[in-house]
Design a protein around this motif. Structure first.
Motif, short mmCIF file in Angstrom:
data_model
loop_
_atom_site.label_atom_id
_atom_site.label_comp_id
_atom_site.label_asym_id
_atom_site.label_seq_id
_atom_site.Cartn_x
_atom_site.Cartn_y
_atom_site.Cartn_z
N PHE A 165 0.84 -1.20 0.00
CA PHE A 165 0.00 0.00 0.00
C PHE A 165 0.87 1.25 0.00
CE2 PHE A 165 -3.46 -2.80 1.66
CZ PHE A 165 -4.39 -2.51 0.66
N ALA A 166 1.89 1.21 0.83
CA ALA A 166 2.80 2.36 0.93
C ALA A 166 3.49 2.60 -0.42
CB ALA A 166 3.83 2.11 2.02
N ALA A 167 3.90 1.50 -1.08
CA ALA A 167 4.60 1.62 -2.36
C ALA A 167 3.66 2.20 -3.42
CB ALA A 167 5.11 0.27 -2.80
N ASN A 168 2.45 1.71 -3.46
CA ASN A 168 1.49 2.20 -4.45
C ASN A 168 1.17 3.68 -4.23
OD1 ASN A 168 1.41 -0.16 -5.79
ND2 ASN A 168 -0.56 -0.85 -4.97
N PRO A 226 -2.14 9.57 -13.87
CA PRO A 226 -1.88 8.34 -14.62
C PRO A 226 -1.32 7.23 -13.74
CG PRO A 226 -0.30 10.05 -15.22
CD PRO A 226 -1.32 10.68 -14.35
N ALA A 227 -0.55 7.60 -12.68
CA ALA A 227 0.05 6.57 -11.81
C ALA A 227 -1.01 5.78 -11.06
CB ALA A 227 1.00 7.23 -10.82
N GLN A 228 -2.11 6.43 -10.67
CA GLN A 228 -3.15 5.74 -9.91
C GLN A 228 -3.81 4.65 -10.73
OE1 GLN A 228 -5.63 8.83 -8.45
NE2 GLN A 228 -4.47 9.05 -6.55
N SER A 229 -3.89 4.85 -11.99
CA SER A 229 -4.52 3.84 -12.84
C SER A 229 -3.64 2.60 -12.99
CB SER A 229 -4.82 4.45 -14.22
OG SER A 229 -3.61 4.85 -14.80
N PRO A 233 0.61 -4.91 -8.19
CA PRO A 233 -0.72 -5.28 -8.70
C PRO A 233 -1.67 -5.62 -7.55
CG PRO A 233 1.00 -6.46 -9.86
CD PRO A 233 1.67 -5.75 -8.75
N VAL A 234 -2.92 -5.28 -7.76
CA VAL A 234 -3.95 -5.52 -6.72
C VAL A 234 -4.06 -7.02 -6.42
CG1 VAL A 234 -6.38 -5.19 -6.15
CG2 VAL A 234 -5.16 -3.46 -7.46
N ALA A 235 -3.84 -7.81 -7.43
CA ALA A 235 -3.94 -9.27 -7.24
C ALA A 235 -2.95 -9.74 -6.17
CB ALA A 235 -3.67 -9.98 -8.56
N TRP A 236 -1.77 -9.14 -6.19
CA TRP A 236 -0.74 -9.50 -5.20
C TRP A 236 -1.23 -9.15 -3.80
CZ3 TRP A 236 5.07 -8.85 -6.53
CH2 TRP A 236 5.33 -9.44 -7.79
N GLN A 237 -1.85 -8.00 -3.73
CA GLN A 237 -2.34 -7.55 -2.42
C GLN A 237 -3.41 -8.49 -1.91
OE1 GLN A 237 -3.38 -3.48 -3.45
NE2 GLN A 237 -1.58 -2.74 -2.34
#
Lengths: 202, 254
Positions: free
Chosen positions: B97-100, B216-219, B224-228
């Protein structure tokens, strides 16, 4: 009761073994605390605290008299309680000289606050002895309680009170002397109960 | 009353703590000294009274419970493994989360660095008077300073903008600084504005660029969300296993 085996298993953390030892020694531990503190509730708390502390430090027991080792723990718990009381005194202090020495004279026994009825209550042997014990400084009291009430020998008392053998001899003599003076005061009031004609030779 | 040394001796004798020879000597004295005998009887009487003190029964059992002594149940080794993996996965998830969150900002740092000269246009203007004031005396100016004199001259407005800085000192501004000032056209323009004001536009630009880059970075998140989701599932699973292992150990222990 196989005491050494119980101690060994208790040292490996077995609480049931330790509890067997507790049941065996709890009267001695409670009585020691009662005679040092002079109060049943405080004595029960000190005894419980002593057993908890004894279980936690049972690995420091290296043989010898387990009873002496246990009574050392309860004596420490009693000293802690007495220190707490000293910080928050609830009872008047016994008379002292300018040097901080307790006054040897039994004049302090003449308590003007005691009514004849209360004096009569103190008639009981136990109350009188406890009263006299309470008048002793804590380190004298613990030695005389361990030696004369618990019936321990000098070496065991030295272990339990954590003082050298020579100090035990000296404290015991002084404590007995003071107790004799104190009980003499009661003897005048209650000659039948406190006639100190002496015990039969042991 | 006998002296205390004698009382101590009598007390020890009472407890059988004297040697046979000491005992024999004391017994002889006791027979011949009534005062000593009386003191001895007093001590013996005191001990006798104490021994008459009734022994009380403990008001309750002082047996200990496991809670009292803070004992914990013996937990299986696998418990430690699952507990560790739960904690580790939780830390990892937090990091994702912090990285994203930090990724867009990190991406923006690149352009800022590459456009250092332009973005920092106000900088030399600001620092020129300061550097000029701190510069060594003109007589000690190095040779290369002379070579870049023509470039430095273009920066003299910086010196003139700072009233406290003499023109001569502005000339001996370090070469690099002088070059960067001279080669940047926008800088020269900004020189005409006060240094404080010159510093403002880049900050505004920065803010604008930042908001533009974040979108653009948020998109496209860095992790990846799958990893989370996988990490979250791992936390739930290993946490549950650890909890069940602990509970079963507790039940067995009780």
């Amino acid at each position: 009761m196989d005491e050494p085996a119980l101690i060994q298993t208790a040292q490996r953390g077995d609480l049931d073994s330790f509890n067997t030892l507790v049941l065996h020694y709890q009267d001695s531990v409670f009585n020691t605390a009662l005679r040092i503190l002079g109060d049943e509730d405080l004595a029960a708390d000190a005894a419980q605290e002593a057993f908890i502390s004894a279980f936690r430090s049972i690995n420091t027991f290296r043989g010898g008299s387990f009873k002496a080792w246990l009574l050392r723990t309860v004596t420490n718990a009693c000293y802690d309680e007495l220190r707490r009381q000293k910080r928050r005194p609830t009872t008047p202090l016994e008379p002292e000289t300018n040097d901080g020495e307790e006054v040897d004279s039994p004049r302090w026994l003449a308590d003007p606050n005691l009514t004849p009825d209360q004096q009569f209550e103190a008639d009981e042997l136990e109350h009188a002895i406890q009263h006299c014990l309470d008048m002793l400084p804590a380190e004298f009291r613990s030695v005389v309680v361990l030696a004369d009430i618990q019936g321990m020998d000098y070496a065991e008392v030295a272990t339990a009170a954590r003082v050298p053998l020579g100090t035990i001899k000296s404290r015991l003599a002084r404590a007995r002397l003071r107790l004799r003076e104190c009980l003499r005061g009661f003897e005048e009031l209650l000659p039948s109960a406190f006639r100190l004609e002496g015990e039969s030779k042991t | 009353m006998k002296n205390f040394r004698e009382i101590e001796l009598l007390s020890a004798y009472l407890d059988g703590q004297l040697s046979p020879s000491e005992s024999a000597r004391l017994e002889a004295r006791l027979a011949s000294d009534p005062e000593l005998a009386s003191a001895f009887n007093d001590l013996r009487a005191a001990r006798g009274i104490l021994r008459k003190l009734p022994s009380r029964k403990a008001p309750r059992n002082f047996t200990l419970t496991r809670q009292m002594v803070g004992l914990k149940p013996p937990l299986p080794r696998s418990y430690s493994f699952f507990r560790f993996s739960t904690a580790f996965a939780t830390i990892l998830l937090t990091l994702t989360f912090a990285a994203n969150l930090a990724a867009p900002r990190l991406k923006y740092v690149g352009p800022i660095n590459t456009g250092w000269g332009g973005g920092y246009g106000g900088g030399p203007a600001e620092s020129a008077p300061m550097l000029a004031a701190e510069a060594p005396a003109a007589t000690e100016a190095p040779a290369e300073m002379e070579e870049s004199l023509s470039a430095a001259v273009t920066a003299t407005p910086a010196g003139t903008l700072a009233p406290a800085a003499p023109a001569l000192e502005a000339d001996v501004m370090p070469t690099q600084m002088a070059d960067s000032v001279a080669t940047e056209a926008p800088t020269a323009k900004q020189m005409e504005t006060p240094p404080e004001a010159a510093a403002l536009p880049p900050v505004a630009d920065q803010a604008g660029a930042e908001s533009g880059a974040a979108e653009p970075a948020q998109s496209q998140p860095l992790i990846p969300v799958a990893w989370q989701f996988a990490l979250f599932a791992l936390i739930l699973l290993s946490g549950l296993v650890a909890f069940l292992l602990r509970r079963s150990a507790m039940q067995k222990w009780k």
